[in-house]
Every structure is written in structure tokens, then in C-alpha cells.
Design a protein around this motif. Structure first.
Motif, PDB file in Angstrom:
ATOM      1  N   LEU A 209       0.865  -1.177   0.000  1.00  0.00           N
ATOM      2  CA  LEU A 209       0.000   0.000   0.000  1.00  0.00           C
ATOM      3  C   LEU A 209       0.905   1.230   0.000  1.00  0.00           C
ATOM      4  CD1 LEU A 209      -2.771   1.397   0.348  1.00  0.00           C
ATOM      5  CD2 LEU A 209      -2.495   1.120   2.819  1.00  0.00           C
ATOM      6  N   ILE A 210       0.669   2.116  -0.947  1.00  0.00           N
ATOM      7  CA  ILE A 210       1.508   3.326  -1.036  1.00  0.00           C
ATOM      8  C   ILE A 210       0.828   4.462  -0.265  1.00  0.00           C
ATOM      9  CG2 ILE A 210       2.541   5.040  -2.594  1.00  0.00           C
ATOM     10  CD1 ILE A 210       3.736   2.195  -2.827  1.00  0.00           C
ATOM     11  N   ILE A 211       1.623   5.075   0.571  1.00  0.00           N
ATOM     12  CA  ILE A 211       1.104   6.180   1.386  1.00  0.00           C
ATOM     13  C   ILE A 211       1.931   7.435   1.123  1.00  0.00           C
ATOM     14  CG2 ILE A 211       1.159   7.010   3.774  1.00  0.00           C
ATOM     15  CD1 ILE A 211      -0.078   4.305   4.491  1.00  0.00           C
ATOM     16  N   LYS A 232     -12.696   3.171  -4.302  1.00  0.00           N
ATOM     17  CA  LYS A 232     -12.791   1.798  -4.811  1.00  0.00           C
ATOM     18  C   LYS A 232     -11.458   1.065  -4.725  1.00  0.00           C
ATOM     19  CE  LYS A 232     -16.767   2.456  -7.741  1.00  0.00           C
ATOM     20  NZ  LYS A 232     -16.979   3.656  -8.573  1.00  0.00           N
ATOM     21  N   ARG A 233     -10.349   1.817  -4.851  1.00  0.00           N
ATOM     22  CA  ARG A 233      -9.022   1.183  -4.839  1.00  0.00           C
ATOM     23  C   ARG A 233      -8.756   0.460  -3.521  1.00  0.00           C
ATOM     24  NH1 ARG A 233      -5.657   6.549  -5.914  1.00  0.00           N
ATOM     25  NH2 ARG A 233      -7.290   7.289  -4.523  1.00  0.00           N
ATOM     26  N   TYR A 234      -9.301   1.014  -2.446  1.00  0.00           N
ATOM     27  CA  TYR A 234      -8.901   0.513  -1.136  1.00  0.00           C
ATOM     28  C   TYR A 234     -10.019  -0.173  -0.353  1.00  0.00           C
ATOM     29  CZ  TYR A 234      -5.049   3.671  -2.218  1.00  0.00           C
ATOM     30  OH  TYR A 234      -4.016   4.308  -2.831  1.00  0.00           O
ATOM     31  N   LYS A 235     -11.215  -0.216  -0.924  1.00  0.00           N
ATOM     32  CA  LYS A 235     -12.368  -0.757  -0.187  1.00  0.00           C
ATOM     33  C   LYS A 235     -12.069  -2.104   0.466  1.00  0.00           C
ATOM     34  CE  LYS A 235     -16.952   0.868  -0.903  1.00  0.00           C
ATOM     35  NZ  LYS A 235     -17.971   1.279  -1.801  1.00  0.00           N
ATOM     36  N   VAL A 251      -0.335  -1.608  11.710  1.00  0.00           N
ATOM     37  CA  VAL A 251      -1.441  -0.726  12.125  1.00  0.00           C
ATOM     38  C   VAL A 251      -2.659  -0.984  11.244  1.00  0.00           C
ATOM     39  CG1 VAL A 251       0.107   1.092  12.964  1.00  0.00           C
ATOM     40  CG2 VAL A 251      -0.697   1.149  10.590  1.00  0.00           C
ATOM     41  N   GLU A 252      -3.823  -0.690  11.807  1.00  0.00           N
ATOM     42  CA  GLU A 252      -5.059  -1.000  11.104  1.00  0.00           C
ATOM     43  C   GLU A 252      -5.362   0.009   9.990  1.00  0.00           C
ATOM     44  OE1 GLU A 252      -9.609  -2.376  12.295  1.00  0.00           O
ATOM     45  OE2 GLU A 252      -8.166  -1.851  13.853  1.00  0.00           O
ATOM     46  N   ILE A 253      -5.999  -0.475   8.923  1.00  0.00           N
ATOM     47  CA  ILE A 253      -6.466   0.411   7.846  1.00  0.00           C
ATOM     48  C   ILE A 253      -7.928   0.743   8.115  1.00  0.00           C
ATOM     49  CG2 ILE A 253      -6.820   0.668   5.344  1.00  0.00           C
ATOM     50  CD1 ILE A 253      -4.561  -1.475   5.032  1.00  0.00           C
ATOM     51  N   LEU A 254      -8.196   2.053   8.307  1.00  0.00           N
ATOM     52  CA  LEU A 254      -9.541   2.483   8.722  1.00  0.00           C
ATOM     53  C   LEU A 254     -10.160   3.416   7.681  1.00  0.00           C
ATOM     54  CD1 LEU A 254      -8.602   3.341  12.421  1.00  0.00           C
ATOM     55  CD2 LEU A 254     -10.009   1.400  11.703  1.00  0.00           C
ATOM     56  N   PRO A 255     -11.515   3.385   7.553  1.00  0.00           N
ATOM     57  CA  PRO A 255     -12.172   4.285   6.599  1.00  0.00           C
ATOM     58  C   PRO A 255     -12.592   5.582   7.297  1.00  0.00           C
ATOM     59  CG  PRO A 255     -13.739   2.664   7.416  1.00  0.00           C
ATOM     60  CD  PRO A 255     -12.473   2.451   8.194  1.00  0.00           C
ATOM     61  N   ASP A 256     -12.383   6.717   6.605  1.00  0.00           N
ATOM     62  CA  ASP A 256     -12.885   7.980   7.158  1.00  0.00           C
ATOM     63  C   ASP A 256     -13.057   9.001   6.034  1.00  0.00           C
ATOM     64  OD1 ASP A 256     -13.077   9.433  10.078  1.00  0.00           O
ATOM     65  OD2 ASP A 256     -12.612  10.810   8.449  1.00  0.00           O
ATOM     66  N   LYS A 262      -8.014  12.555  -3.685  1.00  0.00           N
ATOM     67  CA  LYS A 262      -7.204  13.047  -4.810  1.00  0.00           C
ATOM     68  C   LYS A 262      -5.779  13.414  -4.401  1.00  0.00           C
ATOM     69  CE  LYS A 262     -11.146  14.921  -7.293  1.00  0.00           C
ATOM     70  NZ  LYS A 262     -12.062  15.623  -6.383  1.00  0.00           N
ATOM     71  N   LYS A 263      -5.549  13.477  -3.110  1.00  0.00           N
ATOM     72  CA  LYS A 263      -4.229  13.908  -2.653  1.00  0.00           C
ATOM     73  C   LYS A 263      -3.299  12.700  -2.554  1.00  0.00           C
ATOM     74  CE  LYS A 263      -2.310  16.993   0.813  1.00  0.00           C
ATOM     75  NZ  LYS A 263      -2.508  17.466   2.172  1.00  0.00           N
ATOM     76  N   GLY A 264      -2.143  12.771  -3.220  1.00  0.00           N
ATOM     77  CA  GLY A 264      -1.184  11.666  -3.191  1.00  0.00           C
ATOM     78  C   GLY A 264      -1.827  10.378  -3.645  1.00  0.00           C
ATOM     79  N   SER A 265      -1.551   9.315  -2.900  1.00  0.00           N
ATOM     80  CA  SER A 265      -2.112   8.014  -3.274  1.00  0.00           C
ATOM     81  C   SER A 265      -3.531   7.847  -2.759  1.00  0.00           C
ATOM     82  CB  SER A 265      -1.230   6.901  -2.698  1.00  0.00           C
ATOM     83  OG  SER A 265      -1.300   6.952  -1.283  1.00  0.00           O
TER      84      SER A 265
END
Ligand SMILES: [Zn+2]
Ligand SMILES: [Zn+2]
Length: 806
Positions: A209-211, A232-235, A251-256, A262-265
């Protein structure tokens, strides 16, 4: 009468009247005066060595209003104080004495501050006097003096008892350079170059995962990764774990929804606390608290091998290591806005610490309502206040981990931590040296730990109405005087001083602090740039005062209305000087030609000549216009109207036209001479009163030299503001004046085009006009003949005004 100087010397004159006003107590506030009080919450300037040009600009604006209000008969309360506590003063002393506060003993540094302030304050204040401020300088407050300490501590206790002040451990904006917490209002945006880096976070099953981040040095405190729930990329990744590069924890991947897809990845890390959003996530998702930075802006143990490095170095080292391990996949140079501390321009951080706050976030609606109850001059400045209130993101943090400030009157119970307040009668206290009285109210404990923090400077200056009023009135009377009439100030401190004063007034008194606020703009350099030492375009008001005097500076300052910035222009100051010279010369000329004892008050205005009626009608218009404008805080419109009257109507035309009547001492010319004499005296005395708020020194000089007769007041500034004399207002006379000026200027033009002297005699001038006008012109035949040196005037009938000269 003593000999009257031919030339107006502003420097000598200004010194003389300053001393006179001081000696006679002209601007001393008299609480026994029964007139309606007009009270001003004068801004206490921050003691910074010297008055700057921005001060001179905005302080003279409020002085125009104060002097006007005094002349219309109000009992003007115009106090003065200085703001000299907290970080700005510490910074000044550190610079002046080449010391660092945190490298000295606390007491020694505080002593040094007090001693230095004592030395520099009198000279600092002298500039405010020189520029002609009509404040009562006989009693001055300083925000660090004992009285202010007592007031500030007492109101803090009041807030605490009302449950509006609380102490709390939470993320707070922190300046690593000043090593103290600061408030949201002390932040400034600054454009800065940075690298936007794409980092590789490993996922199970060899996926990645690119951050994107500008702050790789905070990796060690990464506690979660956020993606947008609609992305959709990360759902599919939501709920899974990502491995933090270099540090290896998962660390956990959380939705918010706060994530910007549109910013970065479109995937971001949350590092307690990289920014304000991190703080919100930390609270909302109950994330663990991991601090990778300490109070001095160095990496903590959590940063492992990078521990102890300052932020910048850590950023470089970590970026190098990421590159080596091929965990940094892309890097892009960007310019972005970062938050810096306004006092030292250092990029701020967010740290978790225990601080004192004043509750404001839950009162936004109330503060917006209060903003609407105040009259804003200019009106549009209210939107700045509204925007600030709407965008408040933090409660007001008032504790500072500094030294030279007002201490919190607070100790803590050693056993249970309960707050122990000082007693009202013991204030002011310093908990570091004073002991609390009695036991802990909660557990009965008898040992206490003092609060070491001091209050932010705004926590005291937000009480400026009380700091000033309590100097002159008992508490009960003073509290009734809120709301005060006026708060004048510059626009850059709407979010601090203005807003905080509204907050305090609301909490302590449940009312607005003032009925009106007058907001001044800034002074820019001649090209419209901000003045700064680094560009080298700073103009010192002291130099202007020495070269041109205060009146010329004030005349320039009145050239823009409230809220408007002004570009500094030496030509405009010279224009002010030229005005003063002309004012002196014209007055001197006229007054030398008037009988010394004519009682102008008793003249029968029915005997006035038409030309005289015209200038008096014009004068009534100026009085009306200037009064209306000043009532509305629009001093620049008032000044412009008076200035135009002086140049165009009075000196260019009227005086030139009636001059000859003054000279003619024959018996048959007596009535014309007396009419002109009476008019000139009346016009000039009115004019200098209209000008007195703007050019207080020159008008005082003229008043004292030519007009003061017992039982006249002692000073022009104690004279009444002129009022419109309905008998003299006359619209038709103003129309008639236009024709008069037209005729005179055509005659002048005729002579100028032929290279003739203005005194050259003209044989015959034919004036054609309609019948009505002809009748009026005939009445001033003598004036026209005199001003144009015309032997004969022929009157003809015509539809339009036409002049033929031969
Ligand atoms: Zn700082
Ligand atoms: Zn206790």
C-alpha cells in the motif's frame, strides 16, 4: 499682542503645546464631570523599544475621534496603558540583553525583565505623546503591574468558579522553539518547500500500500492508516493491517470521510499528532497515544535509532534509510502552507500535555450573536470576526510554559491533585513563593504543589476595559460602564485581542465589551509591500516627527478611512506640511487686517454682503458634512471636505475676492469692510475648530495667537465643535458661488493666457446671463471689479452665462 511669527515652525510649536496641555491638564479625565461619558478601550501597545509607523497610523485615527467627541461635549475617557508581559516581552529582553530565558534562573530573568521595562517604558510612551494622543497620561497601567496582576488573577478565579476555565491533558499546539503551548490565534500560515514522499507499507500476502506524506520522520508514531470509505481502490483493504516501514509494527487500515482521495495516493497515515486531523482521529477512533517528538522538538525513544535528533535531521536520516531499503518509491517537491508560531516563525507541532483552557468551542453561536450587537467600523470587518469564530478548532489555551507572565493563582493538592485557589484578598500571588491557606477541600491534604506555568498575555489584555476603568473608578461604577463606547484597533488582532475581549466580557458580565469597534488598516511601503527589516523598507515615525512634525503626519494618516491600508508616501506628508504653512499664512494675513476689538459675535448677519453669505453657506455645508462623517467614524471624509473648502473656496477664491474690501478704509466702504471682517473671523474660527481633531498643534497655535479672548476656553480643544447656523445655510447662495467662481476663473485665465499680471486692469467685461442671475451678480459688482481690476462691467441678457473681456 506679541510679535507674530512670519513662518510656521511646527517643531517648536508642537513642543510648546505639548508642555502646555500637560501643565494645564487639558486631557485629564474628570470623573466628576456630569457630561455623558464617551469611553475608549485604548489599545495598550506592546513595549517593543519604539513606536512604529503602523502605531502612528492607527492611534491617530482613534485620536481624531476622541478629540471630536470631546468637542461635541462628551466627557471623554481616553486612558493609556502598555502591554508588557508574556512572550513578546521575553523575546524583547532576550534580544536586548543577549540572554536566553531558559538558560537563566527564573527569578533573575524576571528581575531583568522588570528592570529593563522600567528603563525603556518612559521613552517608549513619549512617542505616543509626541504624535498628539489626547489620552490621560496621568495614570497609566502596565499589564504586568501589581494592579493588573490582581485583576487578571481575580478574573481567572471567577472563570474557574463559573466552570469556564479548566485544566486538561490533551493534544495542544506547541512551539518547539519557545517550548510552550500556544493558542490557535497565534498561528500564521507560511509557504514552505517540502517533499511529498510515497512510502511503501507492506500488506499480508506480499501486497503493498503506497502512502503519501511530507513527514516521514513521524513514522515511529504511526498508529493507523486511513482511506476514504468510497475509494474503490482501497475498499477491500479496510480492516486489514499494514506494516510501518523501518519500524515494522502493524497498524489498522480504517475508513474515514476526512481523507482526500485526490491527494497523493489517497491513503494517509495517522501519526499522533501530525496535524489537526490526526488529533480528531485520535479522539474519534480512540487510537493509542504515541509521541515521537518531545517538547524541544527532538525525537523521543519511540523513534529508536533516531532518538535525540532534531526534526529536520531526523527527516533527512529517515528519508535516506527509506531510500536505501527501497521503501521510498517516489518523491515530489512541493510548496505547501505550514503553521508557524507568529512570534518566532518556527513550524509548530502538536504535543500531548496538561494545560489550562478557557472554554469557547461550545459558545460559537453566542459569540456570533455578540458580534452582531457591536457596530463595526467599517462594517465589512465583522466578517473577519465571524469567519474566525466559525473556524475555531480548539478551546483557548491560556497556559504558557514560560517565565515573565502573570502566574495562575493556583496550587494542586499533592495527595489528590485537586485545584487549590488563592483567596481574593491575598491577590496578587505567586504560587512559587506564596503558600496557600487551609486544607485541600477534597481530601483534607495539607501539602500543595505550585502551578509553574504563567498566563498567556492575551489572558490579561482581554480584560483591558477593566484594567483601564479600575484605574479611575471603583469596581461597581466601572462594571456599569461596560459596554464602553469604543474599541479602536488594527485588523490583525481581531482573532486575538478583539475576540478574546468579547469572550471575557460575555463570561464575566454577560454583555458586549463595547458598542463600537473601529478597525484601522496597515501601513505599507510606497510600492504596497509589507514593511520589514529584511527588505529594509521600514519607515520610522520618529524621523517623520522630527522632519515634518506630528500635525503633518496626522494629516497624512487622516487620508484613508478606517479599514484601509495606506502606502507610505513622503509627498503626502509634505502636502500636510504645505497645508499647515498655507493655513498659518492665510490666517496671519487675514487677522492682521482685522480690527483687534471687533466683537464678531454681535454682528447683524442681515447686513452681510452676498459674497460673504456665499462663503458662510459653504461653511455650513462643511460643518454638516464633517459632523455627519465624524459621527459615523468616517474621519477621512470629514478631513477631505474641510481641506477642499480651505483650498478651493476659502483661499483660492473668497479671500482673494474680498481682500480689497478689507483694504478700503473709506467711510463709504464701511459696511462692506465690516461684513468681510466679520465673515473672515467667523469662518476662520470655525475652520480651526473643524481642523482641531486632525492638526491639534497648529490649530492651538492659531487659537492662542489670534482668537483666545477671555472668557474663551483655555485651549482650542476645550472649545465647542461648530454647529450649523440655519440662518446661514442657503443652497441658492452655493449655486450663486459656483457662478462667481466661474467668472473669476475666466478672468484669471484671460490674464494668464496673455501673460498679464493678475493685477492688470481690464477696461470692460461683459457678462451675459438670465435675469435672475443678473440680479445677483449685480449685487457683487464691487467685489468682481476689485478682484479682476475691472473698470467697467456691462450686464447683458442671455440664456447661458457668458463672459466677454476687452
Ligand atoms: Zn515560538
Ligand atoms: Zn486533596
Amino acid at each position: 499682542m506679541k510679535e507674530i511669527s512670519k513662518h510656521y515652525n511646527s517643531l517648536e510649536t508642537e513642543k510648546k503645546w505639548l508642555a502646555f496641555w500637560d501643565k494645564e491638564g487639558i486631557f485629564k479625565f474628570d470623573p466628576k464631570n456630569k457630561n455623558k461619558i464617551y469611553s475608549i478601550d485604548t489599545p495598550p501597545p506592546t513595549v517593543s523599544g519604539k513606536m512604529h509607523i503602523g502605531h502612528a497610523y492607527s492611534y491617530t485615527h482613534e485620536d481624531f475621534i476622541a478629540r471630536y467627541q470631546k468637542m461635541v461635549g462628551k466627557n471623554v475617557f481616553f486612558p493609556f496603558g502598555t502591554d508588557d508581559n508574556g512572550l513578546p516581552t521575553e523575546r524583547l529582553i532576550e534580544k536586548m540583553k543577549n540572554v536566553r530565558a531558559n538558560k537563566m534562573k527564573r527569578n533573575e530573568f524576571i528581575d531583568l525583565c522588570n528592570k529593563t521595562l522600567k528603563q525603556i517604558t518612559p521613552e517608549f510612551i513619549a512617542d505616543w505623546k509626541k504624535v498628539g494622543m489626547s489620552c490621560d497620561f496621568s495614570k497609566i497601567y502596565s499589564t504586568i503591574d501589581n494592579n493588573c496582576r490582581r485583576i487578571s488573577q481575580s478574573f481567572f478565579i471567577d472563570l474557574y468558579k463559573r466552570k469556564k476555565a479548566y485544566r486538561h491533558e490533551a493534544p495542544v499546539v506547541w512551539c518547539p522553539n519557545c517550548q510552550t503551548a500556544i493558542a490557535q490565534a497565534e498561528l500564521e500560515d507560511r509557504e514552505q518547500e517540502a517533499y511529498f514522499s510515497d512510502l511503501k507499507f507492506k500488506l499480508p500476502n506480499k501486497r503493498e500500500l503506497i502512502i503519501s506524506t511530507t513527514r516521514p520522520e513521524l513514522l515511529s508514531s504511526c498508529v493507523a492508516v486511513f482511506v476514504h470509505p468510497d475509494d474503490k481502490r482501497y475498499k477491500k483493504l479496510i480492516g486489514q493491517k499494514a506494516q510501518v516501514p523501518l519500524f515494522g509494527n502493524r497498524v489498522e487500515i480504517l475508513p474515514d470521510k476526512k481523507v482526500d482521495m485526490k491527494k497523493g495516493s489517497g491513503a494517509v497515515m495517522c501519526c499522533t499528532f501530525g496535524d489537526k486531523t490526526d488529533v480528531e482521529w485520535f479522539k474519534e477512533y480512540k487510537l493509542p497515544l504515541v509521541m515521537s517528538l518531545d517538547r524541544a522538538g527532538r525525537m523521543t525513544k519511540r523513534a529508536k535509532k533516531y532518538a535525540g535528533l532534531p526534526i529536520r535531521e531526523a527527516r533527512i536520516k529517515i528519508t535516506e534509510d527509506l531510500k536505501k531499503k527501497k521503501l521510498l518509491v517516489a518523491e515530489k517537491k512541493i510548496t505547501h502552507a505550514v503553521n508557524v508560531h507568529e512570534r518566532c516563525k518556527t513550524e509548530v507541532e502538536i504535543l500531548n500535555s496538561e494545560q489550562w483552557y478557557i472554554q469557547i468551542l461550545d459558545q460559537k453561536k453566542k459569540f456570533l450573536e455578540l458580534g452582531k450587537k457591536i457596530n463595526w467600523h467599517p462594517e465589512f470587518m465583522r466578517s473577519r470576526y465571524d469567519n474566525w469564530v466559525k473556524n475555531l478548532g480548539w478551546d483557548w489555551c491560556i497556559s504558557r510554559q514560560r517565565f515573565f507572565g502573570i502566574p495562575f493563582p493556583v496550587w494542586y493538592c499533592q495527595k489528590c491533585g485537586e485545584v487549590k485557589l488563592a483567596e481574593e484578598k491575598d491577590l496578587p500571588v505567586d504560587p512559587l513563593t506564596d503558600k496557600p491557606k487551609g486544607k485541600c477541600e477534597k481530601c483534607g491534604g495539607q501539602k500543595f504543589v505550585p502551578e509553574r506555568d504563567v498566563m498567556d498575555t492575551w489572558a490579561t489584555s482581554s480584560l483591558s476595559p477593566q484594567l483601564a476603568l479600575y484605574l479611575f473608578f471603583d469596581k461597581k461604577t466601572a462594571d456599569i460602564m461596560v459596554p464602553m463606547s469604543l474599541r479602536p484597533q488594527a485588523h490583525d488582532i481581531i482573532s486575538t485581542w478583539l475576540f478574546y475581549t468579547v469572550v471575557r466580557s460575555n463570561y464575566h458580565f454577560n454583555k458586549i465589551p463595547w458598542q463600537n469597534v473601529a478597525i484601522s488598516g496597515h501601513v505599507l511601503d510606497p510600492q504596497g509591500r509589507k514593511m520589514s527589516k529584511s527588505i529594509g523598507n521600514v519607515v520610522a515615525p520618529q524621523e517623520i516627527l522630527e522632519k515634518y512634525g506630528a500635525d503633518a503626519l496626522r494629516f497624512w494618516s487622516a487620508g484613508r478611512s478606517l479599514g484601509q491600508n495606506i502606502n507610505y508616501s513622503e509627498e503626502e506628508i509634505q502636502a500636510g506640511k504645505k497645508f499647515l504653512t498655507k493655513l498659518w499664512n492665510a490666517t496671519r494675513f487675514v487677522m492682521m487686517n482685522l480690527p483687534k476689538s471687533q466683537n464678531y459675535k454681535k454682528f447683524n448677519s442681515g447686513k452681510l454682503f452676498p459674497t460673504d453669505k456665499w462663503i458662510l453657506a459653504e461653511l455650513q455645508e462643511v460643518i454638516e458634512k464633517a459632523t455627519k462623517a465624524l459621527e459615523n467614524y468616517d474621519y477621512s471624509t470629514a478631513k477631505l471636505a474641510i481641506e477642499k473648502f480651505f483650498w478651493i473656496k476659502l483661499t483660492d477664491n473668497y479671500i482673494e475676492i474680498v481682500k480689497n474690501r478689507l483694504y478700503d478704509e473709506s467711510a463709504k466702504a464701511k459696511s462692506g469692510r465690516e461684513s468681510a471682517q466679520w465673515t473672515l473671523r467667523a469662518v476662520l474660527f470655525t475652520l480651526i475648530r473643524l481642523l482641531a481633531p486632525f492638526v491639534p498643534f497648529a490649530t492651538e497655535e492659531i487659537f492662542q495667537t489670534f482668537f483666545r479672548q477671555k472668557p474663551d476656553p483655555k485651549s482650542i480643544h476645550l472649545c465647542a465643535w461648530p454647529t450649523v447656523d440655519k440662518k446661514l445655510s442657503d443652497k441658492s447662495k452655493i449655486e450663486f458661488g459656483k457662478t462667481l467662481i466661474q467668472i473669476v476663473s475666466q478672468i484669471r485665465k484671460y490674464k494668464a493666457e496673455r501673460g498679464l499680471s493678475m493685477k492688470a486692469e481690464l477696461q470692460e467685461v461683459a457678462i451675459s446671463s438670465d435675469e435672475k442671475m443678473q440680479k445677483q451678480i449685480k449685487q457683487i459688482e464691487q467685489d468682481l471689479k476689485a478682484v479682476g481690476s475691472i473698470k467697467k462691467i456691462i450686464f447683458k441678457k442671455g440664456k447661458k452665462l457668458a463672459i466677454k473681456i476687452s
